[in-house]
Design a protein around this motif. Structure first.
Motif, PDB file in Angstrom:
ATOM      1  N   MET A 144     -10.679  -1.908 -14.023  1.00 48.42           N
ATOM      2  CA  MET A 144      -9.527  -1.065 -14.342  1.00 48.42           C
ATOM      3  C   MET A 144      -8.352  -1.374 -13.426  1.00 48.42           C
ATOM      4  O   MET A 144      -7.219  -1.543 -13.869  1.00 48.42           O
ATOM      5  N   VAL A 145      -8.665  -1.470 -12.135  1.00 47.53           N
ATOM      6  CA  VAL A 145      -7.603  -1.767 -11.172  1.00 47.53           C
ATOM      7  C   VAL A 145      -6.963  -3.114 -11.476  1.00 47.53           C
ATOM      8  O   VAL A 145      -5.747  -3.269 -11.493  1.00 47.53           O
ATOM      9  N   ALA A 184      -3.536  -6.028  -2.929  1.00 50.01           N
ATOM     10  CA  ALA A 184      -4.020  -4.652  -2.893  1.00 50.01           C
ATOM     11  C   ALA A 184      -5.387  -4.557  -3.555  1.00 50.01           C
ATOM     12  O   ALA A 184      -6.250  -3.794  -3.122  1.00 50.01           O
ATOM     13  N   VAL A 185      -5.591  -5.330  -4.623  1.00 55.09           N
ATOM     14  CA  VAL A 185      -6.897  -5.356  -5.279  1.00 55.09           C
ATOM     15  C   VAL A 185      -7.949  -5.907  -4.323  1.00 55.09           C
ATOM     16  O   VAL A 185      -9.067  -5.400  -4.247  1.00 55.09           O
ATOM     17  N   ILE A 224      -6.299   2.605  -3.722  1.00 55.59           N
ATOM     18  CA  ILE A 224      -5.042   1.908  -4.002  1.00 55.59           C
ATOM     19  C   ILE A 224      -4.461   2.288  -5.360  1.00 55.59           C
ATOM     20  O   ILE A 224      -3.512   1.661  -5.830  1.00 55.59           O
ATOM     21  N   VAL A 225      -5.012   3.335  -6.009  1.00 50.59           N
ATOM     22  CA  VAL A 225      -4.541   3.667  -7.358  1.00 50.59           C
ATOM     23  C   VAL A 225      -3.070   4.074  -7.352  1.00 50.59           C
ATOM     24  O   VAL A 225      -2.329   3.812  -8.303  1.00 50.59           O
ATOM     25  N   ASP A 226      -2.602   4.704  -6.263  1.00 50.12           N
ATOM     26  CA  ASP A 226      -1.182   5.067  -6.186  1.00 50.12           C
ATOM     27  C   ASP A 226      -0.299   3.831  -6.117  1.00 50.12           C
ATOM     28  O   ASP A 226       0.799   3.786  -6.680  1.00 50.12           O
ATOM     29  N   THR A 227      -0.804   2.809  -5.457  1.00 52.40           N
ATOM     30  CA  THR A 227      -0.051   1.563  -5.320  1.00 52.40           C
ATOM     31  C   THR A 227       0.091   0.853  -6.660  1.00 52.40           C
ATOM     32  O   THR A 227       1.190   0.464  -7.048  1.00 52.40           O
ATOM     33  N   VAL A 228      -1.020   0.669  -7.362  1.00 52.20           N
ATOM     34  CA  VAL A 228      -0.964  -0.100  -8.597  1.00 52.20           C
ATOM     35  C   VAL A 228      -0.276   0.651  -9.724  1.00 52.20           C
ATOM     36  O   VAL A 228       0.290   0.046 -10.645  1.00 52.20           O
ATOM     37  N   LEU A 229      -0.299   1.998  -9.661  1.00 54.92           N
ATOM     38  CA  LEU A 229       0.423   2.781 -10.669  1.00 54.92           C
ATOM     39  C   LEU A 229       1.853   3.083 -10.235  1.00 54.92           C
ATOM     40  O   LEU A 229       2.642   3.598 -11.018  1.00 54.92           O
ATOM     41  N   GLU A 230       2.153   2.812  -8.963  1.00 56.66           N
ATOM     42  CA  GLU A 230       3.471   3.077  -8.393  1.00 56.66           C
ATOM     43  C   GLU A 230       3.881   4.528  -8.605  1.00 56.66           C
ATOM     44  O   GLU A 230       4.941   4.844  -9.148  1.00 56.66           O
ATOM     45  N   SER A 233       0.819  -1.211   0.000  1.00 58.91           N
ATOM     46  CA  SER A 233       0.000   0.000   0.000  1.00 58.91           C
ATOM     47  C   SER A 233       0.854   1.264   0.000  1.00 58.91           C
ATOM     48  O   SER A 233       0.336   2.361   0.102  1.00 58.91           O
ATOM     49  N   LYS A 234       2.156   1.096  -0.106  1.00 66.67           N
ATOM     50  CA  LYS A 234       3.048   2.247  -0.176  1.00 66.67           C
ATOM     51  C   LYS A 234       3.858   2.156  -1.459  1.00 66.67           C
ATOM     52  O   LYS A 234       4.795   1.369  -1.559  1.00 66.67           O
TER      53      LYS A 234
END
Length: 409
Positions: free
Chosen positions: A274-275, A286-287, A321-327, A189-190
């Motif tokens: 999308m995720v 994370a999903v 969690i969009v920041d996580t999956v897009l890094e 998550s980070k």
């Protein structure tokens, strides 16, 4: 008395979830008298919840790591639990005596998996270490040199080693490189800020779809035109409708499929699709968290003074969690997402009308149960509902995650 229980995933080297540690507390204070420690009270209540909630509802096919202190081990209560479903996690402050070691040896002989919690370089009870299968090495309390020394020492003893309190992907990669077997923490998550992911074609179409879905009156023709040019989204939509409706006739158009599904369900499913589309295997958990949050925030909204914000909070759960999956940094990730400023500020951690619901959700999943009372009061939400809403959300998320995997891969 209110019972709170959440879970934190434990991964192997291939990012598979092999177990969950159950995070547990009684928010109303100890159920037992002052002669019994918080850890004992928590553990005894956890055993009760094992039967009240049902272990399969909490961890599915995985195992549950459950904390045990000296009193609880000596009580023999561990033998009531299914050895194939639990890992007996011995707290780091347990001091061995003859009775304790006898009970640990018995559990070992009966085939229970034993672990030591928060292991550091100054841990001095080798008698316990020798009887345990898994050692959880604390990444906060140990130095890098200390961790490397522990890995060498524990590998010689034939132990499985778990890296505990992993906070970043960089820590995970380093732990993996020096020989750890399992990993636990909030690293997923980070996001790592050193690199980013481009949105796929389907994800770019998703942005257009969300833009139309967020208008006062979404136009089905516009929605169908956007989906129609993308074979992947078309396939996903048809699979979703097929698995979630009782159709009398065959679908003859995308507009018909949208009408059957409905705008609100379309918004939920497309956000999850999308995720899933932009996630790698490493972010699958994370999903799951996004799905749990989506449903939990929906339930919180429905049972609070946020009843008019069900859809907004559901979407916030997914986008959390969009920041996580897009890094990438959350602010950067939100630039291309057509949602309100209030929603964006919520995701950026600012105080908004949605903040208390989000705080309830995040604090609960991390086991920070002492942080939820004020937030619940602010939105007129009854805390006693939180456990059942969380567990229902876990069950729903597991079901939806399997459907996503079956339909989209």
């Amino acid at each position: 008395m209110n019972i709170y229980i959440a879970r934190q995933p434990i991964f192997d080297n291939e990012y598979n979830v092999i177990a969950y540690e159950l995070l547990y507390r009684n928010s109303d204070g100890n159920f037992f008298n002052g002669n019994v420690s918080d850890n004992v009270a928590t553990s005894i209540l956890l055993i009760n919840s094992y039967f009240n909630f049902g272990i399969n509802n909490l961890v599915g096919e995985s195992k549950a790591f459950i904390n045990f202190d000296s009193h609880l081990i000596k009580s023999g209560i561990a033998e009531l639990l299914n050895k194939d479903k639990v890992v007996i996690e011995i707290l780091e402050n347990v001091e061995p005596d003859k009775k304790l070691l006898k009970e640990i040896k018995r559990l070992n002989e009966l085939g229970y998996t034993l672990a030591i919690d928060d292991y550091t370089t100054d841990y001095k009870y080798s008698e316990i270490t020798n009887l345990c299968d898994i050692v959880k090495v604390d990444f906060i309390e140990n130095t890098k040199d200390g961790i490397e020394a522990l890995v060498k020492e524990l590998k010689k003893l034939g132990k499985l080693i778990l890296a505990e309190k992993i906070e970043t992907k960089e820590e995970f990669e380093w732990a993996k490189s020096i020989g750890f077997d399992y990993y636990q923490g909030f690293y997923f998550s980070k996001p790592s800020l050193q690199k980013g992911k481009a949105l796929s074609e389907s994800a770019l179409q998703y942005v257009k779809l969300m833009n139309e879905l967020n208008t006062a009156e979404p136009n089905f023709k516009v929605l169908s035109d956007i989906i129609g040019v993308d074979i992947s989204l078309t396939y996903k939509l048809l699979n979703i409708v097929n698995s979630n409706s009782r159709m009398q006739n065959d679908i003859t158009s995308i507009q018909q499929a949208i009408a059957i599904l409905g705008v609100n369900e379309l918004r939920r499913w497309l956000s999850l699709a999308m995720v899933q589309d932009i996630c790698k295997q490493e972010t699958n958990e994370a999903v799951r968290y996004a799905m749990i949050r989506l449903n939990l925030l929906k339930e919180i909204a429905l049972h609070s003074n946020l009843k008019n914000s069900v859809e907004e909070l559901s979407l916030l759960g997914t986008l959390s969690i969009v920041d996580t999956v897009l890094e990438m940094d959350m602010a950067e990730a939100l630039k291309s997402i057509p949602i309100s400023k209030e929603m964006k500020n919520t995701l950026l951690g600012k105080k908004t009308m949605y903040s208390d619901a989000m705080t309830l959700c995040f604090a609960y999943e991390r086991g920070a149960f002492d942080d939820i009372r004020n937030s619940a009061s602010n939105i007129n939400y009854e805390i006693k509902l939180l456990s059942s809403h969380y567990l229902a959300s876990v069950k729903w998320a597991d079901k939806m995650f399997e459907e996503l995997k079956n339909n989209f891969y």
